[in-house]
Design an enzyme around this catalytic site. Structure first.
Site, PDB file in Angstrom:
ATOM      1  N   LYS A  22      25.691  36.209  38.148  1.00  0.00           N
ATOM      2  CA  LYS A  22      25.106  37.319  38.916  1.00  0.00           C
ATOM      3  C   LYS A  22      25.116  38.582  38.050  1.00  0.00           C
ATOM      4  CE  LYS A  22      26.694  40.482  41.353  1.00  0.00           C
ATOM      5  NZ  LYS A  22      25.763  41.517  40.867  1.00  0.00           N
ATOM      6  N   GLY A  63      33.184  44.524  34.123  1.00  0.00           N
ATOM      7  CA  GLY A  63      32.708  45.674  34.881  1.00  0.00           C
ATOM      8  C   GLY A  63      33.785  46.738  34.924  1.00  0.00           C
ATOM      9  N   SER A  64      33.721  47.588  35.924  1.00  0.00           N
ATOM     10  CA  SER A  64      34.657  48.717  35.986  1.00  0.00           C
ATOM     11  C   SER A  64      36.035  48.260  36.471  1.00  0.00           C
ATOM     12  CB  SER A  64      34.104  49.773  36.940  1.00  0.00           C
ATOM     13  OG  SER A  64      33.983  49.205  38.225  1.00  0.00           O
ATOM     14  N   THR A  65      37.022  49.056  36.155  1.00  0.00           N
ATOM     15  CA  THR A  65      38.384  48.731  36.582  1.00  0.00           C
ATOM     16  C   THR A  65      38.483  48.736  38.108  1.00  0.00           C
ATOM     17  OG1 THR A  65      39.351  49.486  34.515  1.00  0.00           O
ATOM     18  CG2 THR A  65      40.800  49.530  36.429  1.00  0.00           C
ATOM     19  N   GLY A  74      37.094  45.565  39.305  1.00  0.00           N
ATOM     20  CA  GLY A  74      38.000  44.510  38.818  1.00  0.00           C
ATOM     21  C   GLY A  74      39.202  44.321  39.741  1.00  0.00           C
ATOM     22  N   GLU A  86      37.373  41.772  32.266  1.00  0.00           N
ATOM     23  CA  GLU A  86      37.087  42.663  31.124  1.00  0.00           C
ATOM     24  C   GLU A  86      36.633  43.979  31.730  1.00  0.00           C
ATOM     25  OE1 GLU A  86      37.709  42.159  28.100  1.00  0.00           O
ATOM     26  OE2 GLU A  86      37.847  39.989  27.875  1.00  0.00           O
ATOM     27  N   CYS A 113      31.928  49.710  26.669  1.00  0.00           N
ATOM     28  CA  CYS A 113      33.330  49.711  27.102  1.00  0.00           C
ATOM     29  C   CYS A 113      34.234  50.177  25.970  1.00  0.00           C
ATOM     30  CB  CYS A 113      33.726  48.328  27.587  1.00  0.00           C
ATOM     31  SG  CYS A 113      33.366  47.019  26.407  1.00  0.00           S
ATOM     32  N   GLU A 118      36.846  57.600  32.273  1.00  0.00           N
ATOM     33  CA  GLU A 118      35.857  56.965  31.391  1.00  0.00           C
ATOM     34  C   GLU A 118      34.499  57.600  31.664  1.00  0.00           C
ATOM     35  OE1 GLU A 118      34.687  52.914  32.332  1.00  0.00           O
ATOM     36  OE2 GLU A 118      34.545  52.451  30.202  1.00  0.00           O
TER      37      GLU A 118
END
Ligand code: NAD
Length: 467
Positions: free
Chosen positions: A167, A218-220, A223, A240, A274, A370
């Site tokens: 996806k 993706g983003s933390t 995640g 990741e 990233c 970030e």
């Protein structure tokens, strides 16, 4: 241009549609298939049904099909790179770099083998370790590398005998659909499925009880949700996530020589990497000079539609991220001194002038969070232990760089940075056979290398009595 999803071996229309926008002009350039929960169920069921036969094939057989996918994509690489620029915004040369990188990645994974091994043997027993596939893998990817993030996951997942539901991010689904179009001609039905959403199916997919492993980039923040959603079924999860990588410049470098390397490391893909340099720390002795060099590079950079020749920096990929970066610019103007850029460009699309900010405190949002955009803060330091502590004072720990004329000094500092990867005098060198991943809240697990491939398998030990 394929606009259909891949479910159970067929390219299919969606229960709904999705408009895809070119970030260089803000206009819709494709209307494509979008899945509902019913089609998500179909994709997972197809992958589940395909698993027994696929997992029984040999590594040679599966690797040959993954290699064939690489060949098919390579034959259309120009078309693919143009599509990548159109949906993601990056300059043509960077798009081609991503396409070629993703194809090589597939070839690398196609060559991997995990045959059973004798891990211990004596007069009494022989112990074999076998690595078996896990089942259906959910591959969920972000919008900054819409081709390579997909190949990075489907390559190792498929070659090790898993089946996949991929996806892509809703703002960059086209490269994944391009892969789907070629994969439909190569793989047995259900082995690889590609669905598209509007940001609402990632949760149900990763939480689905028939998903054995989630490979998420993706983003933390997202995640954390993925990690929590896997708890009930104790899913295998690779995360990741985000980064806030520091570049530490030592006092023995020439600001003029080092500035272009830092600038490229911060501005590549308009800062939406990233592992991009997101904070630069420079010693007081060369601070002003380095800031001026970086500012000049920002002023000289050609910011344009990535499809136009000569473009060095493209737009930010989507409106939401664009607005987020504008917020960081506001923070920079309030808390620091903007030496170059500092605003959006007065044109259609999501363009932001490359921005260099000095004299900003460590507590500013631009330093702590970030930014994921073409905006770089440059911070002054006096003492090496102090700067190491400041660089490590982050919930993130993905990458980092150290720049020095003295390799031993560079390595000494690099060893003290609490991150998954630290480069000395280079950046973004990511060989496929070297594991890559985050420390702290930049992720869990590794992709690439033997460790990354093994992450799609589980150990199966067979212990045989010999006497
Ligand atoms: P994001 O977390 O918003 O989205 C990533 C993917 O997750 C998308 O496909 C999205 O649709 C999906 N998703 C959304 N909600 C979900 C949920 N509840 N459960 C499961 N999936 C869900 O990230 P993004 O904005 O697309 O990407 C940018 C981020 O990705 C940055 O933080 C960047 O640092 C990070 N990133 C990390 C790496 C790495 O290798 N560590 C590589 C690239 C990008």
């Amino acid at each position: 241009m394929n606009t259909r999803m891949l479910i159970n071996g067929e390219l299919v229309e969606g229960a709904a549609t999705l408009d895809v926008v070119n970030p260089a002009n803000g206009k819709v350039f494709a209307t494509i298939a979008r899945a509902d929960e019913g089609q998500l169920e179909e994709a997972v069921a197809a992958a589940r049904a395909a698993f027994p036969a696929w997992s029984k094939l040999t590594y040679e057989e599966r690797g040959a099909m993954v290699g064939k996918l690489a060949d098919a994509l390579e034959a259309r690489k120009e078309e693919l790179a143009q599509l990548l620029t159109r949906e993601q915004g990056k300059p043509a040369a960077q798009a081609m770099g991503e396409v070629i990188g993703g194809i090589y990645q597939l070839r690398f994974y196609a060559s991997q083998r995990h045959e059973p091994q004798i891990i211990k043997e004596d007069a009494k027993s022989r112990i074999l370790e076998h690595r078996t596939p896990l089942g259906v893998v959910a591959a969920v990817t972000p919008w900054n590398f819409p081709f390579m993030m997909v190949t990075q996951k489907i390559g190792p997942a498929l070659v090790t005998g898993n089946t996949v539901v991929a996806k892509p991010a809703p703002t960059t689904p086209m490269c994944a659909l391009f892969i789907a179009e070629e994969a439909a001609k190569i793989f047995p039905a259900g082995v690889l499925n590609v669905i598209v959403d509007e940001n609402e199916l990632g949760g149900p997919l990763t939480a689905h009880p028939d998903i054995a492993k989630v490979s998420f980039t993706g983003s933390t923040g997202t995640g954390r949700k993925v990690y929590a959603s896997g708890a009930d079924a104790l899913k295998r999860i690779t995360l990741e996530l985000g980064g806030n990588d520091a570049a530490i410049v030592l006092d023995d470098v020439s600001p003029k020589e080092i500035a272009p390397k830092l600038f490229n490391g911060a501005m590549i893909n308009a800062g939406q990497v990233c592992l991009a340099i997101k904070r630069v720390y420079a010693p007081a002795s060369i601070y002003d000079e380095l800031c001026d060099e970086l500012a000049q590079l920002a002023k000289d950079a050609v910011v344009d539609d990535g499809a136009n020749q000569g473009a060095q920096i493209g737009p930010v990929q989507n409106r939401m991220q664009y607005e987020k970066v504008l917020g960081f610019l506001e923070d920079a103007r309030e808390n620091g001194t903007v030496l170059a850029g500092g605003d959006r460009l007065d044109r259609d699309g999501y363009f932001i002038a490359p921005t260099v900010v000095k004299d900003i405190p460590d507590s500013a949002r631009l330093v702590r969070e970030e930014q994921f955009g073409p905006v770089i803060p440059v911070l002054k330091y006096d003492d090496i232990d102090e700067v190491i502590a400041r660089a490590n004072d982050s919930e993130y720990g993905l990458g980092g760089t150290v720049w020095s004329a003295d390799l031993d000094r560079g390595v000494e500092v690099a060893m003290k940075i609490d991150s998954g990867t630290v480069w000395v005098n280079k950046h973004l060198d990511l060989p496929f056979d070297v594991p890559f991943g985050g420390a702290k809240q930049s992720g869990i697990g590794r992709e690439g290398g033997d460790e990354g491939v093994s992450a799609y398998t589980q150990k199966h030990v067979v212990n045989v009595a010999l006497s």
